[in-house]
Design a protein around this motif. Structure first.
Motif, PDB file in Angstrom:
ATOM      1  N   GLU A 191       7.619 -54.809 -58.606  1.00  0.00           N
ATOM      2  CA  GLU A 191       7.704 -53.614 -57.751  1.00  0.00           C
ATOM      3  C   GLU A 191       8.085 -52.380 -58.557  1.00  0.00           C
ATOM      4  O   GLU A 191       7.522 -51.299 -58.373  1.00  0.00           O
ATOM      5  N   GLY A 192       9.058 -52.560 -59.453  1.00  0.00           N
ATOM      6  CA  GLY A 192       9.502 -51.444 -60.287  1.00  0.00           C
ATOM      7  C   GLY A 192       8.363 -50.903 -61.145  1.00  0.00           C
ATOM      8  O   GLY A 192       8.166 -49.686 -61.261  1.00  0.00           O
ATOM      9  N   ALA A 193       7.587 -51.830 -61.748  1.00  0.00           N
ATOM     10  CA  ALA A 193       6.491 -51.408 -62.626  1.00  0.00           C
ATOM     11  C   ALA A 193       5.380 -50.745 -61.818  1.00  0.00           C
ATOM     12  O   ALA A 193       4.801 -49.736 -62.245  1.00  0.00           O
ATOM     13  N   ARG A 194       5.090 -51.333 -60.636  1.00  0.00           N
ATOM     14  CA  ARG A 194       4.032 -50.741 -59.787  1.00  0.00           C
ATOM     15  C   ARG A 194       4.413 -49.321 -59.381  1.00  0.00           C
ATOM     16  O   ARG A 194       3.593 -48.406 -59.396  1.00  0.00           O
ATOM     17  N   SER A 195       5.673 -49.156 -59.012  1.00  0.00           N
ATOM     18  CA  SER A 195       6.142 -47.839 -58.603  1.00  0.00           C
ATOM     19  C   SER A 195       5.993 -46.852 -59.760  1.00  0.00           C
ATOM     20  O   SER A 195       5.542 -45.714 -59.570  1.00  0.00           O
ATOM     21  N   PHE A 196       6.337 -47.307 -60.972  1.00  0.00           N
ATOM     22  CA  PHE A 196       6.198 -46.432 -62.152  1.00  0.00           C
ATOM     23  C   PHE A 196       4.740 -46.033 -62.358  1.00  0.00           C
ATOM     24  O   PHE A 196       4.425 -44.856 -62.580  1.00  0.00           O
ATOM     25  N   LEU A 197       3.838 -47.011 -62.243  1.00  0.00           N
ATOM     26  CA  LEU A 197       2.416 -46.712 -62.454  1.00  0.00           C
ATOM     27  C   LEU A 197       1.895 -45.733 -61.403  1.00  0.00           C
ATOM     28  O   LEU A 197       1.100 -44.838 -61.709  1.00  0.00           O
ATOM     29  N   GLU A 198       2.354 -45.912 -60.163  1.00  0.00           N
ATOM     30  CA  GLU A 198       1.903 -44.999 -59.104  1.00  0.00           C
ATOM     31  C   GLU A 198       2.404 -43.584 -59.365  1.00  0.00           C
ATOM     32  O   GLU A 198       1.690 -42.600 -59.170  1.00  0.00           O
ATOM     33  N   ARG A 199       3.678 -43.488 -59.798  1.00  0.00           N
ATOM     34  CA  ARG A 199       4.232 -42.157 -60.093  1.00  0.00           C
ATOM     35  C   ARG A 199       3.498 -41.529 -61.288  1.00  0.00           C
ATOM     36  O   ARG A 199       3.268 -40.320 -61.326  1.00  0.00           O
ATOM     37  N   LEU A 200       3.139 -42.389 -62.220  1.00  0.00           N
ATOM     38  CA  LEU A 200       2.396 -41.920 -63.395  1.00  0.00           C
ATOM     39  C   LEU A 200       1.043 -41.344 -62.962  1.00  0.00           C
ATOM     40  O   LEU A 200       0.618 -40.275 -63.407  1.00  0.00           O
ATOM     41  N   LYS A 201       0.388 -42.078 -62.086  1.00  0.00           N
ATOM     42  CA  LYS A 201      -0.918 -41.626 -61.576  1.00  0.00           C
ATOM     43  C   LYS A 201      -0.762 -40.298 -60.833  1.00  0.00           C
ATOM     44  O   LYS A 201      -1.543 -39.367 -61.029  1.00  0.00           O
ATOM     45  N   HIS A 244       2.423 -53.348 -73.557  1.00  0.00           N
ATOM     46  CA  HIS A 244       3.603 -52.583 -73.149  1.00  0.00           C
ATOM     47  C   HIS A 244       3.743 -52.558 -71.619  1.00  0.00           C
ATOM     48  O   HIS A 244       4.831 -52.750 -71.077  1.00  0.00           O
ATOM     49  N   VAL A 245       2.612 -52.325 -70.952  1.00  0.00           N
ATOM     50  CA  VAL A 245       2.661 -52.307 -69.476  1.00  0.00           C
ATOM     51  C   VAL A 245       3.080 -53.685 -68.952  1.00  0.00           C
ATOM     52  O   VAL A 245       3.912 -53.796 -68.036  1.00  0.00           O
ATOM     53  N   ALA A 246       2.535 -54.745 -69.560  1.00  0.00           N
ATOM     54  CA  ALA A 246       2.925 -56.099 -69.134  1.00  0.00           C
ATOM     55  C   ALA A 246       4.418 -56.329 -69.376  1.00  0.00           C
ATOM     56  O   ALA A 246       5.113 -56.921 -68.535  1.00  0.00           O
ATOM     57  N   ALA A 266      -2.220 -61.837 -65.682  1.00  0.00           N
ATOM     58  CA  ALA A 266      -2.106 -61.784 -64.215  1.00  0.00           C
ATOM     59  C   ALA A 266      -2.351 -60.376 -63.678  1.00  0.00           C
ATOM     60  O   ALA A 266      -2.913 -60.209 -62.598  1.00  0.00           O
ATOM     61  N   ILE A 267      -1.927 -59.356 -64.415  1.00  0.00           N
ATOM     62  CA  ILE A 267      -2.021 -57.992 -63.860  1.00  0.00           C
ATOM     63  C   ILE A 267      -3.335 -57.293 -64.215  1.00  0.00           C
ATOM     64  O   ILE A 267      -3.528 -56.144 -63.837  1.00  0.00           O
ATOM     65  N   GLN A 268      -4.238 -57.997 -64.924  1.00  0.00           N
ATOM     66  CA  GLN A 268      -5.491 -57.338 -65.312  1.00  0.00           C
ATOM     67  C   GLN A 268      -6.255 -56.756 -64.109  1.00  0.00           C
ATOM     68  O   GLN A 268      -6.666 -55.599 -64.168  1.00  0.00           O
ATOM     69  N   PRO A 269      -6.441 -57.536 -63.019  1.00  0.00           N
ATOM     70  CA  PRO A 269      -7.166 -56.935 -61.894  1.00  0.00           C
ATOM     71  C   PRO A 269      -6.443 -55.708 -61.331  1.00  0.00           C
ATOM     72  O   PRO A 269      -7.076 -54.712 -60.976  1.00  0.00           O
ATOM     73  N   ALA A 324      -3.283 -44.126 -73.551  1.00  0.00           N
ATOM     74  CA  ALA A 324      -4.439 -44.965 -73.890  1.00  0.00           C
ATOM     75  C   ALA A 324      -4.746 -45.894 -72.715  1.00  0.00           C
ATOM     76  O   ALA A 324      -3.826 -46.303 -71.989  1.00  0.00           O
ATOM     77  N   ASN A 325      -6.019 -46.207 -72.532  1.00  0.00           N
ATOM     78  CA  ASN A 325      -6.440 -47.097 -71.448  1.00  0.00           C
ATOM     79  C   ASN A 325      -5.584 -48.373 -71.453  1.00  0.00           C
ATOM     80  O   ASN A 325      -5.593 -49.117 -72.435  1.00  0.00           O
ATOM     81  N   PRO A 326      -4.837 -48.627 -70.357  1.00  0.00           N
ATOM     82  CA  PRO A 326      -3.923 -49.785 -70.378  1.00  0.00           C
ATOM     83  C   PRO A 326      -4.625 -51.139 -70.290  1.00  0.00           C
ATOM     84  O   PRO A 326      -3.954 -52.165 -70.251  1.00  0.00           O
ATOM     85  N   LEU A 327      -5.949 -51.146 -70.269  1.00  0.00           N
ATOM     86  CA  LEU A 327      -6.646 -52.436 -70.296  1.00  0.00           C
ATOM     87  C   LEU A 327      -6.795 -52.939 -71.728  1.00  0.00           C
ATOM     88  O   LEU A 327      -7.240 -54.063 -71.951  1.00  0.00           O
ATOM     89  N   PHE A 328      -6.439 -52.117 -72.709  1.00  0.00           N
ATOM     90  CA  PHE A 328      -6.673 -52.506 -74.100  1.00  0.00           C
ATOM     91  C   PHE A 328      -5.468 -52.243 -74.983  1.00  0.00           C
ATOM     92  O   PHE A 328      -4.624 -51.421 -74.682  1.00  0.00           O
ATOM     93  N   GLY A 329      -5.454 -52.976 -76.092  1.00  0.00           N
ATOM     94  CA  GLY A 329      -4.518 -52.705 -77.176  1.00  0.00           C
ATOM     95  C   GLY A 329      -3.064 -52.891 -76.780  1.00  0.00           C
ATOM     96  O   GLY A 329      -2.711 -53.595 -75.839  1.00  0.00           O
ATOM     97  N   THR A 330      -2.203 -52.220 -77.546  1.00  0.00           N
ATOM     98  CA  THR A 330      -0.766 -52.381 -77.345  1.00  0.00           C
ATOM     99  C   THR A 330      -0.306 -51.791 -76.017  1.00  0.00           C
ATOM    100  O   THR A 330       0.756 -52.153 -75.525  1.00  0.00           O
ATOM    101  N   THR A 331      -1.106 -50.871 -75.453  1.00  0.00           N
ATOM    102  CA  THR A 331      -0.714 -50.292 -74.162  1.00  0.00           C
ATOM    103  C   THR A 331      -0.697 -51.379 -73.083  1.00  0.00           C
ATOM    104  O   THR A 331       0.190 -51.387 -72.223  1.00  0.00           O
ATOM    105  N   THR A 332      -1.662 -52.297 -73.132  1.00  0.00           N
ATOM    106  CA  THR A 332      -1.648 -53.405 -72.161  1.00  0.00           C
ATOM    107  C   THR A 332      -0.371 -54.215 -72.317  1.00  0.00           C
ATOM    108  O   THR A 332       0.301 -54.553 -71.329  1.00  0.00           O
TER     109      THR A 332
END
Lengths: 342, 531
Positions: free
Chosen positions: A188-198, A177-179, A331-334, A167-175
């Motif tokens: 850094e760990g979370a950014r790396s995960f998101l990049e690998r996800l992409k 969870h990502v936060a 903070a991580i919205q942008p 689900a779009n991580p800008l909304f709902g429980t996914t946001t």
């Protein structure tokens, strides 16, 4: 023509009392409470109707939708901060309740019905109080060939390349969870995960429900959704399997998302709002939500639940500071926006 | 004449307050961030490649929907408005229905057709589900649903324009050629402005549509920009995100007006002069044309409705649906009746303003109303919140008056145009005789003009009521607590609601919508009134 005019005037007269009765604010008087609700209406409406039957207090509600969360009740609460129309907000997760506290919209209230609820699922100063929780779980299409995923990190495993929907991580429980992952893993760990996800070709959907539908239909193999999305579809026979992630010793633990009750500062019916808050936080409401198709997990001890509803006592749960996660979410919205847009 | 000035000015002011003020306040609000004037809210609006890609998707979708709607709507308008096709009134009612339903209901119906457990898949075999799903979810399915929803607008506007074509021109053509050539070389060029207007409106409605694309998983600018910017809980950014759509609306309507000015023809609002409209005899093509038209209507309208009926199941679903949303249905009908009445009155007065060519700016309200009709409903909704969400304005913001204001702003074009067309049928001599006899403007309007145009006014009210009944985008945003309507209730119950419940609710909405549609058909079925 004269009959037309008479009809128009008649209709106007009919509406007039409805308009003037609430000329200052909606539901003036003690027999009403205005609730803004993010929990799915199909599950929350029966609870509010039981409240009306048992107390005689009329609930006037505004519900959120799956697709229009952008313009949903959270934005409405913030837009109405200086002119509050609502008395109570039933949030379907605590992070946005925490944001409301930080923005000065929430009024503290220590409900007697909150006795026995775990301290980890409420604001220390009682601006919001959690109840009936959901888990963030993995769902896979069945029958699944090979080893099932066991961790949220498996979403970035090349084994599932091009088969993951989120689900779009800008909304709902996914946001949220990502936060929470940013807090738990570090930036850094979370950014790396998101990049690998992409890099793994993740497909974005508009909601967790849509993600679960895509997995059920075989359009995707794996997703991360809320437990109610999973159990609801499993109960109706969809081709899904639910996996509670990160249960290995020393692992992240499963992210638990309780509902949250927030009293709105300056709301027009504070007394009725407190009664509704007490009602929502009661074991009876938790039981009702456990038995409904949303299969939510009671936080009060000893509330009986159907066999397919997991118990928190047997699970490894991700430990988070809600205030920290809420601050991180803003903070991580942008960054998230750029990730979604890239 | 003071009465005339006061009454007509009041109608204009109502339109401005209901529609123009919210859009203007919203535009102004987007320029103020943290109390300072500037373009900060617009920074980053189109900065990422993703935004441009989405804008491209939106333009592609709107373009394809327009082409498909025109391809369906123009022949349908010709068949229904000019030929002796059997059963054309019933066919017209059936074909008009999707325009008067929220497009999301049509989308739900088509999704039901493609579902693995759906009746179509059961009929065609399991393999059909994957094929249907791959077609439906994405651009083709979104085009199909929106073209079905908006083609009736083209059909109705073409039929209206056809009734305004001067018969003498076609009669002159028939002296030297047969009907097909006359239709192609005389009639169609004359109704070209009507087609152009319809195409512009369909393009803009598709561009601003925010319920079908997310349901059918086709990412577009209107949805993504509003939702992504609103994720910041920043109203200035959210309003800034809506402004490109407002600008595009103004640009497309401006271009349409320029093109119409260069074209000689009719948009359906002019008098056709003396004589009855001619009827094209279909001859031996009458039966094949009827079969083709009914088959197409069956496929595009009948099939989704049948799917909804099958998915809804038995009485238990309807009982649950009424238990869950009976109150919302009642509110929908009440608001539609009030909205329709309000639209009929204001639309009639603004039509009188244009008909009498009163003052120098008599044509402005029509252009403004058209602009507001084309502005996305969600944009108008945000504008209404920004404008009226103030303690001193709770008498509007916290009551159903906010919805009535929104309906007035958004749908006045419908009632204005229907009233305006019917005013052309009022005998000018009768009005002039009353004036010479010393009857004042107010009494002339009440006792001469309005009775002469009553069918148009009634049609305006019924069409307005139907549009109020179908509205989701604006009502969803601004409805006061406890005042949600049935289309909104369907949207909110759709989150994890059982498919049978959603289908039953949709069937109930269709049935409710049929009431004004059938009445409208009865009123418009009379030959002397424009469709």
């Amino acid at each position: 023509m004269r009959r037309c005019l008479a009809a128009i005037l008649g209709l106007g007269v009919l509406l007039l009392p409805a308009c003037t009765r609430r000329a200052t604010r909606p539901g003036a008087g003690t027999g009403e409470v205005v609730a803004y609700v993010s929990e799915d209406q199909v599950f929350s409406q029966p609870v509010l109707e039981r409240f009306e039957r048992e107390t005689g207090i009329r609930v006037r509600a505004v519900y959120d939708t799956e697709e229009t969360k952008s313009t949903g009740v959270m934005n409405r609460l913030l837009a109405e901060k200086d002119n509050p129309q609502a008395d109570l907000y039933w949030a379907n997760e605590p992070i946005r309740a925490e944001v409301l506290r930080q923005r000065g919209v929430a009024e503290p209230y220590r409900s007697p019905a909150a006795e026995g609820l775990p301290e980890t699922f409420r604001d220390p100063e009682w601006h919001w109080t959690g109840f009936s929780a959901r888990l963030r779980v993995l769902v896979v299409h069945t029958p699944l060939k090979g080893e099932p995923p066991a961790s949220v990190m498996d979403l970035a495993d090349p084994r599932w390349r091009g088969r993951v929907v989120l689900a779009n991580p800008l909304f709902g429980t996914t946001t949220s969870h990502v936060a929470a992952l940013f807090v738990a893993l570090g930036d850094e760990g979370a950014r790396s995960f998101l990049e690998r996800l992409k890099a793994n070709g993740v497909v974005l959907s508009t909601s967790n429900g849509e993600s679960a539908d895509q997995v059920a239909a075989g359009q995707a193999t794996l997703s991360l959704v809320d437990s109610d999305d999973a159990i609801n579809r499993i109960r109706r026979g969809d081709a899904l399997q639910m996996i509670v992630p990160d249960q290995a010793p020393g692992g992240l633990g499963c992210f638990v998302v309780p509902n949250a009750v927030v009293l709105v500062r300056g709301g027009p019916h504070p007394e009725a709002a407190r009664r509704l808050a007490d009602f929502l936080l009661s074991p009876q409401t938790e039981r009702q939500l456990a038995e409904a198709d949303c299969a939510q997990i009671p936080l009060h001890a000893g509330v009986p639940v159907p066999p397919d509803v997991p118990s928190l006592a047997t699970l490894s749960v991700m430990e988070v500071s809600w205030a920290e996660v809420a601050a991180k979410m803003m903070a991580i919205q942008p960054e998230l926006q750029a990730w979604v847009g890239s | 004449m003071a009465l005339r000035r006061i009454v007509l000015s009041l109608a204009v002011v109502l339109l401005l307050v209901a529609g123009v003020l919210p859009v203007a306040v919203m535009a102004g609000r987007s320029l103020v961030v943290d109390g300072r004037l500037g373009l900060a809210a617009y920074h980053g609006l189109l900065a990422s490649s993703r935004q441009w890609e989405l804008l491209g998707n939106s333009l592609r979708l709107a373009g394809l929907v327009t082409v498909a709607a025109v391809a369906l709507g123009v022949p349908a308008g010709l068949l229904l408005g000019r030929t002796d096709l059997p059963g054309r009134r019933a066919l017209g009612t059936l074909l008009a229905l999707p325009l008067l339903l929220p497009p999301s209901v049509t989308a739900v119906a088509w999704m039901g057709a493609a579902a693995p457990s759906g009746p179509v898949v059961r009929l065609l075999g399991a393999g059909a589900s994957a094929v249907l799903s791959s077609f439906l979810f994405g651009l083709p399915g979104t085009v199909l649903v929106l073209a079905t929803a908006f083609a009736p607008l083209v059909m109705l506007l073409v039929a209206a324009a056809l009734r305004s074509v001067p018969p003498r021109m076609e009669e002159a053509g028939l002296l030297v050629a047969r009907w097909p050539a006359v239709l192609l070389r005389v009639t169609l060029p004359l109704v070209a402005p009507g087609v152009l207007l319809a195409a512009a409106l369909v393009f803009l409605m598709a561009l601003g549509e925010v319920s079908v694309p997310p349901t059918l998983r086709y990412p577009v600018f209107a949805v993504e920009s509003l939702t992504r910017f609103a994720a910041f809980y920043d109203l200035a950014a959210a309003t800034a995100a809506a402004m490109p759509l407002v600008a595009l609306t103004a640009a497309v309507l401006g271009a349409e007006a320029l093109l119409v000015r260069r074209t000689r023809g009719t948009t359906g609002m002019e008098s056709r002069g003396a004589g009855r409209a001619l009827v094209v005899p279909l001859g031996r093509w009458r039966r094949p044309a009827a079969v083709a038209a009914w088959s197409l209507a069956g496929l595009l309208v009948g099939l989704p409705l049948a799917v909804l009926l099958v998915r809804a199941g038995g009485a238990a679903s309807y009982a649950e649906a009424l238990g869950r949303a009976g109150d919302a249905l009642g509110r929908s009908l009440l608001l539609a009746a009030l909205g329709g009445a309000l639209l009929a009155v204001v639309g009639f007065l603004l039509a009188v303003l244009a008909w009498e060519r009163h003052g120098r700016l008599w044509a402005v309200p029509d252009a403004v109303a058209l602009f507001l009709f084309a502005v996305p409903a969600a944009v108008l909704g945000v504008g209404l919140i920004v404008t009226w969400n103030r303690p001193w304005a709770n008498v509007v913001y916290a009551t159903p008056l906010i919805l009535l204001l929104g309906y007035l702003g958004h749908f006045t074009a419908v009632s204005l145009r229907l009233s305006r067309a019917s005013l052309e049928l009022v005998p000018a001599g009768l009005v002039e005789a009353a004036r010479v006899a010393g009857v004042g403007w107010g009494r002339r309007l009440l006792w001469v003009v309005a009775p002469g145009a009553w069918r148009g006014i009634a049609a305006a009210g019924l069409a307005g009521a139907a549009f109020c009944l179908r509205d989701v985008g604006m009502t969803l945003l601004v409805h006061p607590p406890g005042w949600d309507t049935l289309p909104v209730r369907i949207m909110t119950l759709a989150a994890n609601g059982a498919p049978s419940l959603i289908a039953a609710l949709s069937v109930i909405l269709v049935a409710a919508t049929l009431v004004p549609v059938v009445l409208l058909g009865a009123v418009l079925g009379r030959r002397e009134v424009l469709p």
